[in-house]
Structures are given as structure tokens and as C-alpha cells.
Design a protein around this motif. Structure first.
Motif, PDB file in Angstrom:
ATOM      1  N   SER A  59       0.865  -1.183   0.000  1.00 54.69           N
ATOM      2  CA  SER A  59       0.000   0.000   0.000  1.00 54.69           C
ATOM      3  C   SER A  59       0.899   1.230   0.000  1.00 54.69           C
ATOM      4  O   SER A  59       1.792   1.345   0.851  1.00 54.69           O
ATOM      5  CB  SER A  59      -0.906   0.000   1.231  1.00 54.69           C
ATOM      6  N   THR A  72       7.623   0.207   5.579  1.00 53.25           N
ATOM      7  CA  THR A  72       7.171  -0.452   6.805  1.00 53.25           C
ATOM      8  C   THR A  72       6.681  -1.856   6.464  1.00 53.25           C
ATOM      9  O   THR A  72       5.903  -2.027   5.525  1.00 53.25           O
ATOM     10  CB  THR A  72       6.024   0.338   7.465  1.00 53.25           C
ATOM     11  N   MET A  73       7.140  -2.838   7.224  1.00 58.59           N
ATOM     12  CA  MET A  73       6.681  -4.217   7.058  1.00 58.59           C
ATOM     13  C   MET A  73       5.754  -4.554   8.210  1.00 58.59           C
ATOM     14  O   MET A  73       6.120  -4.399   9.377  1.00 58.59           O
ATOM     15  CB  MET A  73       7.864  -5.188   7.051  1.00 58.59           C
ATOM     16  N   THR A  74       4.535  -4.979   7.909  1.00 56.50           N
ATOM     17  CA  THR A  74       3.607  -5.351   8.965  1.00 56.50           C
ATOM     18  C   THR A  74       3.951  -6.730   9.502  1.00 56.50           C
ATOM     19  O   THR A  74       4.757  -7.456   8.927  1.00 56.50           O
ATOM     20  CB  THR A  74       2.155  -5.364   8.457  1.00 56.50           C
ATOM     21  N   GLY A  75       3.325  -7.109  10.616  1.00 57.40           N
ATOM     22  CA  GLY A  75       3.543  -8.435  11.175  1.00 57.40           C
ATOM     23  C   GLY A  75       4.576  -8.415  12.266  1.00 57.40           C
ATOM     24  O   GLY A  75       4.822  -7.398  12.921  1.00 57.40           O
ATOM     25  N   SER A  76       5.226  -9.550  12.467  1.00 57.81           N
ATOM     26  CA  SER A  76       6.149  -9.728  13.581  1.00 57.81           C
ATOM     27  C   SER A  76       7.342  -8.788  13.476  1.00 57.81           C
ATOM     28  O   SER A  76       7.926  -8.623  12.406  1.00 57.81           O
ATOM     29  CB  SER A  76       6.660 -11.173  13.601  1.00 57.81           C
ATOM     30  N   ASP A  92       2.582  -5.813   3.452  1.00 57.35           N
ATOM     31  CA  ASP A  92       1.983  -6.911   4.210  1.00 57.35           C
ATOM     32  C   ASP A  92       2.365  -8.189   3.481  1.00 57.35           C
ATOM     33  O   ASP A  92       1.771  -8.547   2.469  1.00 57.35           O
ATOM     34  CB  ASP A  92       0.468  -6.736   4.264  1.00 57.35           C
ATOM     35  N   VAL A 131       3.701   0.571   2.811  1.00 57.68           N
ATOM     36  CA  VAL A 131       3.495  -0.463   3.824  1.00 57.68           C
ATOM     37  C   VAL A 131       3.392  -1.807   3.110  1.00 57.68           C
ATOM     38  O   VAL A 131       2.606  -1.961   2.163  1.00 57.68           O
ATOM     39  CB  VAL A 131       2.224  -0.205   4.650  1.00 57.68           C
ATOM     40  N   CYS A 163       7.983  -8.499  -3.085  1.00 58.69           N
ATOM     41  CA  CYS A 163       7.815  -7.191  -2.452  1.00 58.69           C
ATOM     42  C   CYS A 163       8.095  -6.069  -3.452  1.00 58.69           C
ATOM     43  O   CYS A 163       7.367  -5.069  -3.514  1.00 58.69           O
ATOM     44  CB  CYS A 163       8.733  -7.068  -1.239  1.00 58.69           C
TER      45      CYS A 163
END
Length: 338
Positions: A62, A79-83, A120, A118, A135
Motif C-alpha cells: 500500500s 514499513t513491514m507489517t507483522g512480527s 503486508d 506499507v 515485495c
């Protein structure tokens, strides 16, 4: 008909407005994982490789923009979402920043804009599944969507490839192609074509939990080639032989003919020092449980392995792989495709 990656096409003219007054507030791009069936490393030297998309492992990017604040440094925030234990790797981050700059320059995006991206991503990094390429492709498509720019497949490939070269060194291009492919493909020297499938079965992909190091694996093999006369020619000849045999087996109706070629390619990579003890354990476990063939997949020195099995044996193979130490597994159907 699929566009050949090696053939350039005339890009659509970019809008002349540098500031995105009519651009969307959010752009979205998607891509998926891939697995190499046979042809790893040889493809870097111009030999063919067979690759399969893994659509159940996907990444969504996004992208948004804002006016750059006074004194703000940097062109993009990733920014990478998740852990938090799975941040964007340094090399991958550098590659994404590079392709963002190239996209900005090519499509005349105003310099006073700050981009926020971002990611995901459900593709575990460093496993030979094309996480960095997926990615990168998702980011390119998200930026094109955000700024309402038309971008053809060749331009997407070139941008993704620029990021891959940063992340992995000399990238063959197979990942950049396969993470956007709708079906199995044969890739060689920048060109891709659909791969006919005449047999059915299941591939089980197992994650060893070890982070693979593609750049190190490529360098290791290159050093081996330089130390022994004829080593490169022997490796490429055997790789080409197995890839050709696997291609013919895929087009036929007997999956049991395909399995031995996968196992033989694993032995080729293992002899070259590209497997690990944990990967070898998983390969043996899959074969002991009745798989038709099994091998490491991807650059090596860690990552994942892939096993071909009949559907009625999939449960037993999966259980055995987890007992042998697999961190996670995925099932990829092999279905006929003309």
C-alpha cells in the motif's frame, strides 16, 4: 500470449504533471511467491529453469504520499507489517529504495513528495520463495496505481530486477518474472514461456527454518567453478540435462517420471555444497514417507525444500516433514495445463 521479458516494448507516455493532483490517496499492488522446480544456479549462467507460482503466499503493498516536511530526509518510508522479528532486510530495503527512486525519475514524480509504503507480506524472507522480488513487484504496482501511471510488464520487470540486483548480486531474472506469472513457466536468458503440464500431483514445500543466503550461495559456486577446470561446464551440462528431462516429464502424464529428476537435481546442488544438514534431513524424510522426488528449492545454504507426492500420500509426507523439523509447510497442487 505471454510477453517475452527479453523483448522491449514502447512504454506508454508518462503524464507531464509532476505533482499528483489527480492521483489516488492510496495505491495498491500485489504479487506472490514462487518456487524453483529445477534449474537453480544454472539459470544465472543462461541455462533454463522451471518455476512455479505459489499464489497462496502473497504480498500486498500500500503506497501513499504526503508533502515533505521542512528538513525531512529521505524519499520513502518502508514499513513491514507483522512480527517485529521480520523487518525488511537491509539489502531488500536498499533495493526497494532504488526502484522507488527510479520510478520517481521515470514517471516525473515531484521531488517535494514523501512516499509511505506499507508491505503486508506472507512470504517468509530468506527461504528461496522470492520474497524480495514479490515485495519489489508489489511496490512498483502500488506506485503505478497511486500515481495513475500505465506501466507495461517489461518496465515492471526492469524495476524489480534493479532491486533484485541490489539484494542478491547478479540476479538471473527468474524471480522477477515468476512472482507475477499466472502459471508454471520456463525461464531462460530473460525470456519466459508458459510451461505445459500433463500430469497431476501435489508439491509440498517445507520451510527448514534456516535463512538462506542467495548472494553467498552464488559466490560459493562461482568460487568452486574457478578452482576446478571444467567444473562449470560439468555443472551446467548436468543441470541442463535434468531440466530438459523434468520439462518433458511435466508435459507427460506420469508424475512418477518427474520425481527422480528432482532428487537428482538435489544431489547436484548438494555435491556443490549448496544444501545443509537440515535440508538433507527433510529431503530424506519426504522420500521415506513416499514422495516421488524431493530437493532443495532456491539459492541454497538454507531455505526450503520441495517434494512431489501423490494426493493420497500428502498427509503422511507432511506429518513426516514436521517430525523431521520443518517449521511450516504449504501444499501446491500440480494440475494439467495445456
Amino acid at each position: 500470449m505471454q510477453k517475452r521479458q527479453g523483448e522491449l516494448s514502447t512504454p506508454a507516455p508518462a503524464p507531464t504533471t509532476a505533482h499528483p493532483r489527480r492521483a489516488r490517496t492510496v495505491g495498491v499492488g500485489r504479487a506472490h511467491a514462487k518456487t524453483i522446480l529445477v534449474g537453480e544456479h544454472a539459470v544465472v549462467y543462461g541455462a533454463p529453469a522451471l518455476a512455479l507460482p505459489v499464489p497462496q503466499l502473497a504480498v500486498t503493498a500500500s503506497a501513499g504520499w504526503s508533502a515533505k516536511a521542512l528538513g525531512e530526509e529521505g524519499e520513502v518510508t518502508l514499513t513491514m507489517t507483522g512480527s517485529p522479528s521480520r523487518p525488511v532486510a537491509t539489502q531488500a530495503s536498499d533495493g526497494l529504495r532504488l526502484l522507488t527512486r527510479e520510478f520517481r525519475t521515470t514517471h516525473d514524480i515531484a521531488e517535494d513528495l514523501h512516499l509511505d509504503v506499507v508491505l503486508d507480506c506472507a512470504i517468509p524472507p530468506g527461504r528461496g520463495l522470492g520474497s524480495s522480488a514479490a515485495c519489489a513487484r508489489a511496490v512498483v504496482l502500488a506506485l503505478a496505481d497511486l500515481f495513475d501511471r500505465e506501466i507495461d510488464e517489461q518496465a515492471v520487470f526492469d524495476l524489480v530486477q534493479s532491486a533484485e540486483n541490489v539484494a542478491h548480486g547478479r540476479a538471473s531474472g527468474v524471480d522477477a518474472t515468476a512472482v507475477g506469472a499466472p502459471g508454471p513457466l520456463l525461464f531462460q536468458q530473460g525470456r519466459a514461456q508458459e510451461l505445459p503440464i500433463g500430469c497431476e500431483g501435489l508439491f509440498i514445500i517445507a520451510d527448514s527454518g534456516e535463512v538462506g543466503r542467495t548472494k553467498d550461495a552464488v559466490a560459493l559456486l562461482r568460487d568452486r567453478f574457478g578452482q576446478q577446470a571444467g567444473a562449470r561446464e560439468d555443472f551446467l551440462a548436468r543441470a541442463g540435462e535434468l531440466t530438459g528431462a523434468a520439462r518433458r516429464a511435466l508435459a507427460a502424464t506420469r508424475p512418477e517420471d518427474l520425481g527422480p529428476h528432482l532428487s537428482a537435481y538435489h544431489q547436484l546442488l548438494r555435491t556443490a555444497g549448496l544444501s545443509t544438514a537440515r535440508i538433507d534431513t527433510l529431503v530424506r524424510a519426504a522420500l521415506d514417507a513416499g514422495s516421488l522426488g524431493a530437493k532443495i528449492t532456491g539459492g541454497g545454504l538454507g531455505g526450503c525444500m520441495i517434494a512431489l507426492t501423490r494426493s493420497d500420500q500428502a498427509g503422511a509426507v507432511t506429518r513426516r516433514l514436521h517430525e523431521a523439523g520443518a517449521v511450516q509447510t504449504w501444499v501446491l497442487p500440480l494440475t494439467t495445463r495445456a
